[in-house]
Design a protein around this motif. Structure first.
Motif, PDB file in Angstrom:
ATOM      1  N   HIS A  99       0.846  -1.144   0.022  1.00 12.61           N
ATOM      2  CA  HIS A  99       0.555  -0.163  -0.030  1.00 12.61           C
ATOM      3  C   HIS A  99       1.134   1.686  -0.455  1.00 12.61           C
ATOM      4  O   HIS A  99       1.960   1.263   1.322  1.00 12.61           O
ATOM      5  CB  HIS A  99      -1.265   0.118   1.151  1.00 12.61           C
ATOM      6  CG  HIS A  99      -2.285   1.401   1.402  1.00 12.61           C
ATOM      7  ND1 HIS A  99      -2.977   1.487   1.937  1.00 12.61           N
ATOM      8  CD2 HIS A  99      -2.012   2.299   0.430  1.00 12.61           C
ATOM      9  CE1 HIS A  99      -3.436   2.424   1.824  1.00 12.61           C
ATOM     10  NE2 HIS A  99      -3.507   3.098   0.726  1.00 12.61           N
ATOM     11  N   ILE A 121      -2.032  -1.951  -4.167  1.00 12.09           N
ATOM     12  CA  ILE A 121      -3.034  -0.343  -3.598  1.00 12.09           C
ATOM     13  C   ILE A 121      -2.112   1.381  -3.375  1.00 12.09           C
ATOM     14  O   ILE A 121      -1.253   1.532  -2.772  1.00 12.09           O
ATOM     15  CB  ILE A 121      -3.635  -0.454  -2.012  1.00 12.09           C
ATOM     16  CG1 ILE A 121      -4.160  -1.941  -1.963  1.00 12.09           C
ATOM     17  CG2 ILE A 121      -4.303   0.200  -2.445  1.00 12.09           C
ATOM     18  CD1 ILE A 121      -4.870  -2.528  -0.780  1.00 12.09           C
ATOM     19  N   THR A 123      -2.917   5.080  -2.675  1.00 13.87           N
ATOM     20  CA  THR A 123      -3.887   6.229  -1.981  1.00 13.87           C
ATOM     21  C   THR A 123      -3.501   7.312  -2.580  1.00 13.87           C
ATOM     22  O   THR A 123      -2.321   7.845  -2.365  1.00 13.87           O
ATOM     23  CB  THR A 123      -4.227   6.123  -0.649  1.00 13.87           C
ATOM     24  OG1 THR A 123      -4.234   5.641  -0.700  1.00 13.87           O
ATOM     25  CG2 THR A 123      -4.857   7.149  -0.585  1.00 13.87           C
ATOM     26  N   THR A 152      -0.776  -0.724 -10.588  1.00 10.01           N
ATOM     27  CA  THR A 152      -1.475  -0.454 -10.050  1.00 10.01           C
ATOM     28  C   THR A 152      -3.031  -0.896  -9.850  1.00 10.01           C
ATOM     29  O   THR A 152      -3.745  -1.255 -10.989  1.00 10.01           O
ATOM     30  CB  THR A 152      -2.381   0.753  -9.767  1.00 10.01           C
ATOM     31  OG1 THR A 152      -1.008   2.038  -9.848  1.00 10.01           O
ATOM     32  CG2 THR A 152      -2.700   1.829  -8.750  1.00 10.01           C
ATOM     33  N   THR A 154      -5.836  -0.845  -7.640  1.00  7.96           N
ATOM     34  CA  THR A 154      -6.248  -0.382  -6.710  1.00  7.96           C
ATOM     35  C   THR A 154      -5.909   1.421  -5.798  1.00  7.96           C
ATOM     36  O   THR A 154      -4.871   1.205  -5.528  1.00  7.96           O
ATOM     37  CB  THR A 154      -6.774  -1.053  -5.676  1.00  7.96           C
ATOM     38  OG1 THR A 154      -7.522  -2.350  -5.654  1.00  7.96           O
ATOM     39  CG2 THR A 154      -8.019  -0.458  -4.725  1.00  7.96           C
ATOM     40  N   ILE A 375     -11.318  -3.103   0.800  1.00 10.94           N
ATOM     41  CA  ILE A 375     -10.424  -3.060  -0.053  1.00 10.94           C
ATOM     42  C   ILE A 375      -9.461  -3.836  -0.514  1.00 10.94           C
ATOM     43  O   ILE A 375      -8.639  -4.312  -1.232  1.00 10.94           O
ATOM     44  CB  ILE A 375      -9.749  -1.280  -0.485  1.00 10.94           C
ATOM     45  CG1 ILE A 375     -11.185  -0.959  -0.812  1.00 10.94           C
ATOM     46  CG2 ILE A 375      -8.410  -1.603  -0.776  1.00 10.94           C
ATOM     47  CD1 ILE A 375     -10.521   0.924  -0.500  1.00 10.94           C
ATOM     48  N   TYR A 376      -8.701  -4.256   1.180  1.00 10.62           N
ATOM     49  CA  TYR A 376      -7.600  -4.815   1.796  1.00 10.62           C
ATOM     50  C   TYR A 376      -8.172  -6.745   1.894  1.00 10.62           C
ATOM     51  O   TYR A 376      -7.720  -7.227   0.992  1.00 10.62           O
ATOM     52  CB  TYR A 376      -7.596  -4.659   3.111  1.00 10.62           C
ATOM     53  CG  TYR A 376      -6.783  -3.663   3.972  1.00 10.62           C
ATOM     54  CD1 TYR A 376      -5.584  -3.198   2.067  1.00 10.62           C
ATOM     55  CD2 TYR A 376      -6.392  -2.673   4.791  1.00 10.62           C
ATOM     56  CE1 TYR A 376      -4.935  -1.530   2.568  1.00 10.62           C
ATOM     57  CE2 TYR A 376      -5.590  -1.601   5.039  1.00 10.62           C
ATOM     58  CZ  TYR A 376      -5.063  -1.217   3.935  1.00 10.62           C
ATOM     59  OH  TYR A 376      -4.586   0.165   4.127  1.00 10.62           O
TER      60      TYR A 376
END
Length: 379
Positions: A99, A121, A123, A152, A154, A375-376
């Motif tokens: 992440h 992932i 952000t 990517t 997500t 999501i995880y």
């Protein structure tokens, strides 16, 4: 076999500010959480705060790895060094996924994850290209983000503008939106009027602000991006008689402190400007204020402004992505276009009544954590 996940950010402050709860969610899902970041040049937090964060990671069984990420997009030499360090981590640990956060951390992290065939992932805490933003953001950051979106799994966006752009332009397998890191809406709405009144009196007495004065507050780093100077420019436009009745306090630290003091001195306002430094009682400051101003030039989803409006403090925010997302005109605040003249008129009106904040429920941390858990769990 131990399930491991790696969280990557160029600077430790990104992990500290945005990922405590994500780390705990991952641990509840059975993961051993590793963090790869620069804990020496830790970003926009004090040395004391950085040390407290290191202790928190140790106490919470987080495996921390020093990676020598540089500032902004780094240098070729520095980035090659950081890539080597990341590759060693991937060789030593079998990560289920990573992440990533921050432009540089996300770029190098996704590149190495791709080399090791590990899902990523990402952000995006506010793309560096946005409506009304500098051309440099579109010329430099947009092509990079577009390219690395192919690496990517997500992509998580945190405001409406970024989500719409990502759906149209980016190529991640999954693109979603959550409402930032959230704030504790339920807890804020349980605070009694009696406590708010006590906090108002306590803060004003501490700062030497008369009860009948009009108090404006801002929270954020003392930097050009946070744009506190526009508030002083607006106050300068007011008549001296109006200025005399208004106090302006800013909670935050940063290199722009002296410039703000000099600006206030230029129109004899220095006794009414209070620079509070780092504070842990932001909610009490909100309760003591007649209005909060969040004049930032760029945000992903500005938590300081969100905290203020959840506390039922009338919010005056710049009409920017990540701020306008949680302001409904004259319901809980008002937006301005960034110019001092229009802000001066808003301050002069003192028409600051909060009538409806029920729509802010979607920003509650329970909702955010539920979405992040989902999501995880996809991995």
């Amino acid at each position: 076999m131990t399930k491991r996940v790696l969280m990557v950010a160029a600077k430790a402050n990104m992990i500290h500010q945005f990922n405590h709860r994500n780390i705990k969610i991952l641990q509840k899902l059975g993961y051993e959480v590793h963090v790869a970041t620069n804990m020496i040049d830790a970003g926009s937090m004090s040395n004391q705060e950085n040390e407290r964060f290191k202790i928190w990671m140790k106490d919470n069984d987080v495996v921390a790895h020093q990676v020598d990420f540089e500032r902004r997009l780094g240098t070729v030499k520095g980035n090659i060094s950081a890539i080597r360090q990341l590759k060693q981590l991937f060789k030593n640990n079998q990560y289920k996924f990573i992440h990533v956060h921050s432009p540089l951390g996300s770029i190098l992290g996704r590149y190495v994850a791709w080399r090791f065939n590990v899902p990523a992932i990402y952000t995006a805490h506010g793309f560096h290209f946005f409506k009304g933003g500098p051309k440099s953001g579109w010329l430099i950051f947009f092509p990079i983000e577009w390219l690395f979106s192919f690496f990517t799994n997500t992509l998580i966006t945190i405001n409406d503008e970024d989500y719409a752009l990502a759906k149209k332009q980016m190529h991640a397998k999954h693109i979603t939106k959550i409402n930032g890191i959230g704030v504790d809406v339920e807890k804020a709405w349980q605070v009694s009027d009696e406590y708010k009144l006590q906090a108002r009196k306590k803060i004003r007495a501490e700062l030497g602000i008369p009860e009948d004065s009009f108090l404006i507050s801002s929270v954020g780093e003392l930097s050009d991006r946070k744009n506190h100077k526009v508030v002083l420019e607006a106050l300068r436009i007011l008549d001296p008689e109006e200025q005399e009745k208004i106090y302006y306090v800013i909670a935050g630290v940063g290199s722009g402190k002296e410039a703000l003091i000099d600006q206030a001195k230029s129109f004899n306002y220095e006794n009414h400007l209070k620079l509070l430094g780092y504070r842990t009682d932001i909610h009490d400051i909100n309760f003591a204020s007649d209005a909060s101003i969040f004049p930032s030039l760029q945000e992903g989803l500005g938590i300081a402004g969100l905290d203020a409006t959840v506390d039922r403090t009338f919010l005056i925010g710049s009409n920017k992505r990540g701020i306008a997302d949680y302001i409904k005109n004259r319901k809980n605040g008002i937006v301005f276009d960034g110019d001092a003249a229009s802000l001066a008129e808003i301050i002069r009106s003192k028409n600051f009544t909060v009538s409806d904040i029920s729509f802010l429920k979607k920003f509650d941390i329970k909702s955010i954590d539920k979405e992040m858990t989902s999501i995880y769990q996809q991995f």
